[in-house]
Design a protein around this motif. Structure first.
Motif, PDB file in Angstrom:
ATOM      1  N   LYS A  34       0.821  -1.215   0.000  1.00  0.00           N
ATOM      2  CA  LYS A  34       0.000   0.000   0.000  1.00  0.00           C
ATOM      3  C   LYS A  34       0.854   1.263   0.000  1.00  0.00           C
ATOM      4  CE  LYS A  34      -4.254  -1.715   2.182  1.00  0.00           C
ATOM      5  NZ  LYS A  34      -5.215  -1.080   1.246  1.00  0.00           N
ATOM      6  N   LEU A  35       2.070   1.167   0.546  1.00  0.00           N
ATOM      7  CA  LEU A  35       2.969   2.318   0.536  1.00  0.00           C
ATOM      8  C   LEU A  35       3.545   2.585  -0.855  1.00  0.00           C
ATOM      9  CD1 LEU A  35       4.980   1.822   3.870  1.00  0.00           C
ATOM     10  CD2 LEU A  35       3.289   3.593   3.376  1.00  0.00           C
ATOM     11  N   LYS A  36       3.350   1.627  -1.764  1.00  0.00           N
ATOM     12  CA  LYS A  36       3.790   1.749  -3.161  1.00  0.00           C
ATOM     13  C   LYS A  36       5.298   1.985  -3.255  1.00  0.00           C
ATOM     14  CE  LYS A  36      -0.702   3.468  -4.687  1.00  0.00           C
ATOM     15  NZ  LYS A  36      -1.463   4.568  -5.327  1.00  0.00           N
ATOM     16  N   ILE A  37       6.045   1.167  -2.516  1.00  0.00           N
ATOM     17  CA  ILE A  37       7.498   1.239  -2.576  1.00  0.00           C
ATOM     18  C   ILE A  37       8.027  -0.025  -3.239  1.00  0.00           C
ATOM     19  CG2 ILE A  37       7.677   2.735  -0.560  1.00  0.00           C
ATOM     20  CD1 ILE A  37       8.258   0.398   1.161  1.00  0.00           C
ATOM     21  N   VAL A  69       3.846  -0.990  10.279  1.00  0.00           N
ATOM     22  CA  VAL A  69       4.047  -0.759   8.844  1.00  0.00           C
ATOM     23  C   VAL A  69       2.701  -0.561   8.153  1.00  0.00           C
ATOM     24  CG1 VAL A  69       4.870  -1.775   6.687  1.00  0.00           C
ATOM     25  CG2 VAL A  69       6.219  -2.039   8.772  1.00  0.00           C
ATOM     26  N   TYR A  70       1.760  -1.409   8.473  1.00  0.00           N
ATOM     27  CA  TYR A  70       0.430  -1.299   7.868  1.00  0.00           C
ATOM     28  C   TYR A  70      -0.256   0.005   8.277  1.00  0.00           C
ATOM     29  CZ  TYR A  70      -4.247  -2.653   6.333  1.00  0.00           C
ATOM     30  OH  TYR A  70      -5.467  -2.687   5.706  1.00  0.00           O
ATOM     31  N   SER A  71      -0.073   0.395   9.533  1.00  0.00           N
ATOM     32  CA  SER A  71      -0.766   1.576  10.057  1.00  0.00           C
ATOM     33  C   SER A  71      -0.281   2.876   9.432  1.00  0.00           C
ATOM     34  CB  SER A  71      -0.601   1.653  11.581  1.00  0.00           C
ATOM     35  OG  SER A  71       0.734   1.995  11.941  1.00  0.00           O
ATOM     36  N   LEU A  72       0.920   2.877   8.857  1.00  0.00           N
ATOM     37  CA  LEU A  72       1.432   4.095   8.227  1.00  0.00           C
ATOM     38  C   LEU A  72       0.513   4.583   7.112  1.00  0.00           C
ATOM     39  CD1 LEU A  72       5.271   3.352   7.988  1.00  0.00           C
ATOM     40  CD2 LEU A  72       4.141   5.012   9.480  1.00  0.00           C
ATOM     41  N   ILE A 224      14.076  -0.256   6.591  1.00  0.00           N
ATOM     42  CA  ILE A 224      13.658  -0.888   5.339  1.00  0.00           C
ATOM     43  C   ILE A 224      12.580  -0.064   4.635  1.00  0.00           C
ATOM     44  CG2 ILE A 224      14.264  -3.149   6.264  1.00  0.00           C
ATOM     45  CD1 ILE A 224      11.252  -3.776   6.342  1.00  0.00           C
ATOM     46  N   ILE A 225      11.773   0.653   5.415  1.00  0.00           N
ATOM     47  CA  ILE A 225      10.750   1.509   4.797  1.00  0.00           C
ATOM     48  C   ILE A 225      11.419   2.663   4.058  1.00  0.00           C
ATOM     49  CG2 ILE A 225       8.741   2.975   5.212  1.00  0.00           C
ATOM     50  CD1 ILE A 225       8.236   1.323   7.764  1.00  0.00           C
ATOM     51  N   ILE A 226      12.381   3.303   4.716  1.00  0.00           N
ATOM     52  CA  ILE A 226      13.103   4.412   4.073  1.00  0.00           C
ATOM     53  C   ILE A 226      13.855   3.916   2.839  1.00  0.00           C
ATOM     54  CG2 ILE A 226      15.046   6.010   4.356  1.00  0.00           C
ATOM     55  CD1 ILE A 226      14.120   6.579   7.152  1.00  0.00           C
ATOM     56  N   ALA A 227      14.460   2.740   2.932  1.00  0.00           N
ATOM     57  CA  ALA A 227      15.186   2.184   1.779  1.00  0.00           C
ATOM     58  C   ALA A 227      14.259   2.021   0.581  1.00  0.00           C
ATOM     59  CB  ALA A 227      15.805   0.839   2.156  1.00  0.00           C
ATOM     60  N   GLY A 228      13.070   1.494   0.822  1.00  0.00           N
ATOM     61  CA  GLY A 228      12.103   1.322  -0.263  1.00  0.00           C
ATOM     62  C   GLY A 228      11.627   2.648  -0.828  1.00  0.00           C
ATOM     63  N   LEU A 231      14.304   4.242  -3.224  1.00  0.00           N
ATOM     64  CA  LEU A 231      14.367   3.686  -4.582  1.00  0.00           C
ATOM     65  C   LEU A 231      13.293   4.291  -5.480  1.00  0.00           C
ATOM     66  CD1 LEU A 231      15.236  -0.117  -4.402  1.00  0.00           C
ATOM     67  CD2 LEU A 231      16.719   1.828  -4.818  1.00  0.00           C
ATOM     68  N   ILE A 232      12.206   4.726  -4.873  1.00  0.00           N
ATOM     69  CA  ILE A 232      11.156   5.403  -5.644  1.00  0.00           C
ATOM     70  C   ILE A 232      11.532   6.864  -5.891  1.00  0.00           C
ATOM     71  CG2 ILE A 232       8.723   6.067  -5.667  1.00  0.00           C
ATOM     72  CD1 ILE A 232       9.239   3.063  -5.949  1.00  0.00           C
ATOM     73  N   GLU A 233      12.142   7.491  -4.890  1.00  0.00           N
ATOM     74  CA  GLU A 233      12.515   8.903  -4.994  1.00  0.00           C
ATOM     75  C   GLU A 233      13.570   9.133  -6.069  1.00  0.00           C
ATOM     76  OE1 GLU A 233      11.826  12.000  -2.932  1.00  0.00           O
ATOM     77  OE2 GLU A 233       9.970  10.825  -2.961  1.00  0.00           O
TER      78      GLU A 233
END
Length: 272
Positions: A34-37, A69-72, A224-228, A231-233
């Motif tokens: 859902k975060l689209k990373i 992670v889901y709650s973000l 791991i969230i920031i890493a993902g 890669l999109i940024e």
């Protein structure tokens, strides 16, 4: 609390472990999607760092982290009530999720570069407190209030290895660098600020390694969230490859260390 209920309802191991395995992966996978990373990269990092050490050995906290992670996605969509409710539920599995309640407050704080640069000095302040021994004294005070000081101090007081210190410092530098570079991204800036606070707590209670590690791992899911997100940024292949190396090299080393630990060498047995 929920863990005790599960044990009371079903005495066997299969359903108990199956619940944690399914719920953890479900919340983690759906939340990241859902975060689209970059899902493949992030799941690879999760496997290297968390899979052995946490999904198997610290199931309750692994589930609580996955729920965060889901709650973000709720915060991003402005569903504040849902965010806090889910993380309060996560606290029923593991009390370390209380730090995610704090992140909900950080989300509404406008973090400028000035604020973030100032926060980088926070680990130095807590390092001074750690050297002075005050962190251990604070822990001793609270465990005494709970009535079982000797139990907590004897079971939780361990030394943090050089490898643990090194991996944390490397990631602190990387997260700080990338957060400053992408301060305009609300999620990255908030998570980066949150991560530095977590690292500071890690230092503060370094004499009580069990507590320190539990708190710190609650924050390390941020990596791991920031890493993902990075890669999109980044648009160019060279920048993406740089991000890949920055995270994969220390994570690969940690994976080898985790895999070589006898406590993580499980014997596969059929449940049927």
């Amino acid at each position: 609390m929920v863990n005790s209920l599960l044990k009371a309802v079903y005495k066997g191991d299969f359903l108990y472990f199956s619940f944690y395995a399914f719920a953890t992966i479900m919340f983690l996978y759906v939340g990241l999607k859902k975060l689209k990373i970059n899902l493949v990269f992030v799941m690879l990092l999760y496997y290297c760092l968390f899979y052995f050490a946490f999904t198997f050995n610290a199931m309750r906290q692994a589930l609580a982290m996955a729920m965060f992670v889901y709650s973000l996605n709720f915060l991003i969509k402005g569903k504040v009530k849902e965010y806090f409710l889910l993380n309060i539920l996560a606290m029923c599995f593991h009390v370390s999720s209380i730090v995610y309640i704090f992140f909900g407050a950080i989300w509404f704080f406008d973090i400028s570069k000035k604020h973030f640069v100032f926060s980088i000095f926070l680990p130095l302040i807590t390092l001074f407190i750690y050297i002075s021994g005050l962190g251990y004294e604070v822990f001793s005070f609270f465990t005494s209030a709970l009535g079982k000081p000797s139990t907590y101090l004897s079971e939780w007081k361990e030394e943090i290895s050089v490898n643990q210190w090194a991996s944390r410092i490397v990631m602190l530098i990387a997260i700080s660098f990338f957060t400053l570079k992408h301060q305009e991204n609300k999620l990255i800036s908030s998570l980066g600020f949150f991560y530095i606070i977590g690292f500071s707590l890690y230092i503060l209670f370094a004499d009580v390694a069990m507590l320190s590690s539990r708190l710190n791992m609650a924050f390390r899911i941020v990596e791991i969230i920031i890493a993902g997100l990075l890669l999109i940024e980044y648009r160019t292949i060279s920048n993406k490859f740089f991000v890949f190396l920055v995270f994969m090299i220390p994570y690969s080393i940690q994976f080898l260390i985790n895999a070589s630990n006898p406590d993580n060498q499980y014997i596969l047995r059929s449940a049927f």
